[in-house]
Scaffold this motif. Structure first.
Motif, PDB file in Angstrom:
ATOM      1  N   ARG A  71     -16.029  12.293 -22.439  1.00  0.00           N
ATOM      2  CA  ARG A  71     -16.324  12.957 -21.165  1.00  0.00           C
ATOM      3  C   ARG A  71     -15.283  12.587 -20.109  1.00  0.00           C
ATOM      4  N   THR A  72     -14.929  11.305 -20.077  1.00  0.00           N
ATOM      5  CA  THR A  72     -13.967  10.835 -19.084  1.00  0.00           C
ATOM      6  C   THR A  72     -12.604  11.468 -19.309  1.00  0.00           C
ATOM      7  N   ARG A  73     -12.178  11.534 -20.562  1.00  0.00           N
ATOM      8  CA  ARG A  73     -10.871  12.119 -20.865  1.00  0.00           C
ATOM      9  C   ARG A  73     -10.825  13.594 -20.443  1.00  0.00           C
ATOM     10  N   ALA A  74     -11.864  14.345 -20.787  1.00  0.00           N
ATOM     11  CA  ALA A  74     -11.873  15.773 -20.460  1.00  0.00           C
ATOM     12  C   ALA A  74     -11.822  15.993 -18.948  1.00  0.00           C
ATOM     13  N   ARG A  75     -12.590  15.221 -18.220  1.00  0.00           N
ATOM     14  CA  ARG A  75     -12.634  15.401 -16.760  1.00  0.00           C
ATOM     15  C   ARG A  75     -11.320  14.964 -16.117  1.00  0.00           C
ATOM     16  N   ALA A  76     -10.725  13.887 -16.624  1.00  0.00           N
ATOM     17  CA  ALA A  76      -9.466  13.402 -16.059  1.00  0.00           C
ATOM     18  C   ALA A  76      -8.316  14.356 -16.358  1.00  0.00           C
ATOM     19  N   LEU A  77      -8.280  14.900 -17.562  1.00  0.00           N
ATOM     20  CA  LEU A  77      -7.222  15.852 -17.903  1.00  0.00           C
ATOM     21  C   LEU A  77      -7.281  17.081 -17.012  1.00  0.00           C
ATOM     22  N   VAL A 128     -12.703   8.123  -5.648  1.00  0.00           N
ATOM     23  CA  VAL A 128     -11.516   7.310  -5.354  1.00  0.00           C
ATOM     24  C   VAL A 128     -10.302   7.883  -6.079  1.00  0.00           C
ATOM     25  N   LEU A 129     -10.502   8.333  -7.298  1.00  0.00           N
ATOM     26  CA  LEU A 129      -9.399   8.927  -8.057  1.00  0.00           C
ATOM     27  C   LEU A 129      -8.898  10.199  -7.372  1.00  0.00           C
ATOM     28  N   ASP A 130      -9.808  11.023  -6.875  1.00  0.00           N
ATOM     29  CA  ASP A 130      -9.403  12.223  -6.137  1.00  0.00           C
ATOM     30  C   ASP A 130      -8.560  11.853  -4.920  1.00  0.00           C
ATOM     31  N   PHE A 131      -8.996  10.822  -4.204  1.00  0.00           N
ATOM     32  CA  PHE A 131      -8.246  10.360  -3.032  1.00  0.00           C
ATOM     33  C   PHE A 131      -6.848   9.901  -3.431  1.00  0.00           C
ATOM     34  N   ALA A 132      -6.765   9.141  -4.519  1.00  0.00           N
ATOM     35  CA  ALA A 132      -5.463   8.642  -4.970  1.00  0.00           C
ATOM     36  C   ALA A 132      -4.535   9.787  -5.356  1.00  0.00           C
ATOM     37  N   LEU A 133      -5.058  10.775  -6.056  1.00  0.00           N
ATOM     38  CA  LEU A 133      -4.222  11.902  -6.482  1.00  0.00           C
ATOM     39  C   LEU A 133      -3.780  12.745  -5.288  1.00  0.00           C
ATOM     40  N   GLU A 134      -4.653  12.862  -4.297  1.00  0.00           N
ATOM     41  CA  GLU A 134      -4.313  13.655  -3.115  1.00  0.00           C
ATOM     42  C   GLU A 134      -3.227  12.983  -2.289  1.00  0.00           C
ATOM     43  N   ARG A 135      -3.340  11.666  -2.130  1.00  0.00           N
ATOM     44  CA  ARG A 135      -2.389  10.951  -1.273  1.00  0.00           C
ATOM     45  C   ARG A 135      -1.198  10.395  -2.051  1.00  0.00           C
ATOM     46  N   ALA A 183       0.403   8.537  -8.475  1.00  0.00           N
ATOM     47  CA  ALA A 183      -0.993   8.427  -8.895  1.00  0.00           C
ATOM     48  C   ALA A 183      -1.214   9.147 -10.223  1.00  0.00           C
ATOM     49  N   LYS A 184      -0.567  10.290 -10.397  1.00  0.00           N
ATOM     50  CA  LYS A 184      -0.702  11.007 -11.666  1.00  0.00           C
ATOM     51  C   LYS A 184      -0.135  10.195 -12.824  1.00  0.00           C
ATOM     52  N   ALA A 185       0.963   9.498 -12.567  1.00  0.00           N
ATOM     53  CA  ALA A 185       1.539   8.653 -13.618  1.00  0.00           C
ATOM     54  C   ALA A 185       0.572   7.532 -13.986  1.00  0.00           C
ATOM     55  N   GLY A 186      -0.077   6.944 -12.979  1.00  0.00           N
ATOM     56  CA  GLY A 186      -1.069   5.907 -13.251  1.00  0.00           C
ATOM     57  C   GLY A 186      -2.253   6.446 -14.024  1.00  0.00           C
ATOM     58  N   LEU A 187      -2.659   7.672 -13.698  1.00  0.00           N
ATOM     59  CA  LEU A 187      -3.769   8.294 -14.414  1.00  0.00           C
ATOM     60  C   LEU A 187      -3.390   8.562 -15.867  1.00  0.00           C
ATOM     61  N   THR A 203       0.805  -1.220   0.000  1.00  0.00           N
ATOM     62  CA  THR A 203       0.000   0.000   0.000  1.00  0.00           C
ATOM     63  C   THR A 203       0.837   1.269   0.000  1.00  0.00           C
ATOM     64  N   GLY A 204       2.070   1.192   0.446  1.00  0.00           N
ATOM     65  CA  GLY A 204       2.876   2.396   0.501  1.00  0.00           C
ATOM     66  C   GLY A 204       3.726   2.608  -0.731  1.00  0.00           C
ATOM     67  N   SER A 205       3.716   1.659  -1.642  1.00  0.00           N
ATOM     68  CA  SER A 205       4.579   1.760  -2.812  1.00  0.00           C
ATOM     69  C   SER A 205       3.974   2.689  -3.854  1.00  0.00           C
ATOM     70  N   GLU A 206       4.840   3.171  -4.731  1.00  0.00           N
ATOM     71  CA  GLU A 206       4.361   4.037  -5.805  1.00  0.00           C
ATOM     72  C   GLU A 206       3.430   3.273  -6.740  1.00  0.00           C
ATOM     73  N   ASP A 207       3.733   1.993  -6.982  1.00  0.00           N
ATOM     74  CA  ASP A 207       2.897   1.198  -7.877  1.00  0.00           C
ATOM     75  C   ASP A 207       1.473   1.069  -7.350  1.00  0.00           C
ATOM     76  N   ALA A 208       1.307   0.991  -6.041  1.00  0.00           N
ATOM     77  CA  ALA A 208      -0.025   0.833  -5.457  1.00  0.00           C
ATOM     78  C   ALA A 208      -0.903   2.036  -5.779  1.00  0.00           C
ATOM     79  N   TRP A 209      -0.357   3.232  -5.652  1.00  0.00           N
ATOM     80  CA  TRP A 209      -1.133   4.432  -5.961  1.00  0.00           C
ATOM     81  C   TRP A 209      -1.405   4.539  -7.458  1.00  0.00           C
ATOM     82  N   ALA A 210      -0.429   4.155  -8.262  1.00  0.00           N
ATOM     83  CA  ALA A 210      -0.625   4.190  -9.713  1.00  0.00           C
ATOM     84  C   ALA A 210      -1.716   3.210 -10.130  1.00  0.00           C
ATOM     85  N   ARG A 211      -1.704   2.008  -9.546  1.00  0.00           N
ATOM     86  CA  ARG A 211      -2.730   1.013  -9.880  1.00  0.00           C
ATOM     87  C   ARG A 211      -4.109   1.479  -9.439  1.00  0.00           C
ATOM     88  N   LEU A 212      -4.181   2.103  -8.269  1.00  0.00           N
ATOM     89  CA  LEU A 212      -5.472   2.588  -7.785  1.00  0.00           C
ATOM     90  C   LEU A 212      -6.023   3.665  -8.716  1.00  0.00           C
TER      91      LEU A 212
END
Length: 341
Positions: free
Chosen positions: A316-322, A253-260, A265-269, A192-201
């Motif tokens: 819609r998803t792309r615009a909101r995620a960007l 959940v995506l907001d939480f991942a980007l915040e923490r 998380a941005k790389a995963g997004l 849970t503390g690894s960078e990969d975990a946040w990217a996967r989330l």
């Protein structure tokens, strides 16, 4: 191509059966001729049985690739999983659509449609349970965990209704069987503390939450608008509303991942954004014996309509995620500050 194969199969069965009758039964024919006729009759029977099995498989394959009220995908070891088919009770409510006037084949098609949807809705229940466990391990706030469990309860209701419709149309007492792969996962520590975990989330939230459930919501809403049967229309309306709420949970959940998770998380997004176009609706063959108008009257969309709503949701998803990747006002303000010591 499917219709051509059906025509060839029908011709082969007709010729084999006709010649078999001619050769097998007249007593004036020689014993060798009658044996040939018997062989042709057996051949026609085998072709008929094989053709029926192939047609049913074609329907199952078609429906398993549609975006028909799927809900959140249960992924185990990188593959989507659903419950096995089973007979029995325990996973159906008392809903009964109108089935009079439908042919056996039409009922088979609709039964398979709802059976496909039922198994996917059922699989969404453990999918949300897995998400809840991961969020708990990563220190998510209580609101996210509460929404995960409420979403799982929504999926229980969806599955019950879909199984009921599958049973009513098909005349078979279908229910949910086991998902043996769930028991093979084992208990393994979450990094849970690894960078990969946040990217996967972040990646999973965008693709399986924001996009997949967003598409399911749009498709169900359009299916409800087109459906003639009041039970089907009410079912799809409820599913559309619930899946839309589940898509919003994906964004939370995506907001939480980007915040923490920060940069990881941005790389995963960003990786998920690069995969969006690959999630477009596949090209599907027509179902023999039913047309698009029939499917629409029963809440199933055509290939063109599925493609339209999928592309719409991708945009819609792309615009909101960007927008989430752009610097926020607070970040810009901090970057412009001069720190004095």
């Amino acid at each position: 191509m499917t219709l051509e194969l059906v025509a060839i199969l029908v011709c082969a069965v007709t010729v084999s059966f006709g010649l078999g009758i001619v050769f097998a039964f007249p007593r004036t024919n020689s014993q060798q001729t009658r044996r040939l006729g018997a062989g042709l009759l057996i051949t026609s029977g085998v072709l008929s049985a094989g053709g029926a099995a192939w047609l049913i498989w074609s329907v199952v394959d078609f429906l398993s690739n549609t975006n028909f009220s799927k809900g959140r995908v249960l992924r185990l070891r990188g593959r989507a999983r659903v419950a096995r088919r089973a007979l029995g009770s325990g996973w159906a409510d008392d809903a009964v659509p109108e089935v009079s006037g439908l042919t056996t084949w039409q009922r088979t098609v609709l039964g398979e449609a709802w059976m496909t949807s039922a198994r996917m809705e059922h699989a969404s229940v453990p999918a949300f349970a897995k998400l809840s466990l991961r969020l708990s391990a990563m220190g998510a706030p209580s609101a996210l965990l509460e929404d995960c469990h409420l979403a799982a309860l929504d999926e229980v209701r969806h599955a019950r209704r879909c199984f009921a419709l599958a049973r009513a149309y098909s005349g078979v007492d279908w229910t949910a069987g086991p998902i043996p792969e769930l028991g093979q996962e084992g208990v393994k520590p979450m990094a849970t503390g690894s960078e990969d975990a946040w990217a996967r989330l972040a990646r999973g939230s965008l693709l399986d939450g924001c996009l997949a459930e967003g598409v399911a919501s749009l498709v169900a809403a359009e299916g409800a608008r087109r459906a003639a049967d009041p039970v089907v229309r009410e079912t799809l309306s409820v599913i559309a509303e619930d899946e839309g709420r589940h898509a919003e949970l994906g964004w939370d959940v995506l907001d939480f991942a980007l915040e923490r998770g920060g940069g990881s998380a941005k790389a995963g997004l960003r990786r998920a954004l690069a995969e969006l176009d690959a999630r477009s609706t596949p090209s599907l063959p027509p179902i023999p014996g039913v047309d698009e108008d029939f499917l629409a009257r029963h809440g199933l969309l055509s290939q063109a309509e599925l493609g339209h709503w999928t592309r719409e949701c991708i945009q819609r998803t792309r615009a909101r995620a960007l927008a989430l990747l752009e610097p926020r006002p607070a970040q810009i303000a901090c970057q412009g500050m001069t720190v004095f010591r």
